[in-house]
Design an enzyme around this catalytic site. Structure first.
Site, short mmCIF file in Angstrom:
data_model
loop_
_atom_site.label_atom_id
_atom_site.label_comp_id
_atom_site.label_asym_id
_atom_site.label_seq_id
_atom_site.Cartn_x
_atom_site.Cartn_y
_atom_site.Cartn_z
N ASN A 76 0.91 -1.17 0.01
CA ASN A 76 0.15 -0.09 -0.16
C ASN A 76 0.87 1.27 -0.13
OD1 ASN A 76 -2.39 1.71 0.23
ND2 ASN A 76 -3.50 0.11 1.11
N HIS A 106 22.17 0.41 11.37
CA HIS A 106 23.33 1.01 11.24
C HIS A 106 24.14 0.90 12.54
CE1 HIS A 106 22.40 3.42 7.97
NE2 HIS A 106 21.05 3.47 8.23
#
Length: 179
Positions: A76, A106
């Protein structure tokens, strides 16, 4: 089929041409302002038949990332999929608006020389993912699972279960600054 669907299928075909060496697909639709970005010639994207990606979705694949989206998956509006290692989305899965799927973090602690900590995201068949869900690296979601809106998912979600993060309202008093 209306005009926006036809344009979506044309955009899908154009992306397949642009990334011919990276994308293997059948017919898929990519609606307005959605994009597939592939940053490495080693990255692979496999898109099954009749995948439909709505508006403003961002799919990014880098390094040796492998993104597999099986047949008849619906993604969507405003979804983000970031893949640097492996993401697999099983057939007939439905993904609601504003969902974020990441197979990496990260390395902010700098514990290794690597910039990213890589993992995998495996989403089974016929999974329903609610609005505003965040799916993190090293997550496995079994077939026929339902992920409740607003959940943050990491780890194992068994097949045929409803996953939700319980939230309780809490109020913590604090002293006003002008007392």
């Amino acid at each position: 089929m209306n005009l926006s669907q036809v344009i979506g299928y044309l955009r899908g075909g154009i992306n397949k041409l642009i990334y011919a060496r990276n994308i293997r697909s059948s017919i898929f639709a990519l609606q307005a302002n959605s994009r597939i970005e592939i940053f490495s010639r080693h990255a692979k994207v496999v898109i099954g038949k009749f995948v439909f990606i709505r508006k403003n979705a961002s799919i990014r694949v880098d390094f040796t990332g492998e993104l597999h989206i099986e047949d008849k998956v619906f993604i969507n509006d405003n979804c983000n999929i970031n893949c640097v290692n492996k993401i697999f989305i099983g057939e007939h899965t439905k993904i609601a608006p504003n969902v974020s799927i990441n197979d990496h973090d990260h390395n902010y602690k700098g514990e290794t020389d690597q910039h990213l900590i890589k993992g995998e995201v495996i989403i089974g068949r016929n999974v329903w993912i609610g609005s505003n869900v965040v799916i993190l690296r090293d997550t496995y979601i079994g077939d026929n699972a339902v992920i409740a809106a607003g959940s943050v998912v990491k780890g194992h979600v068994p097949a045929s279960t409803l996953f939700l993060n319980k939230r309780e309202r809490s109020f913590i008093p604090y002293a006003a600054a002008n007392q």
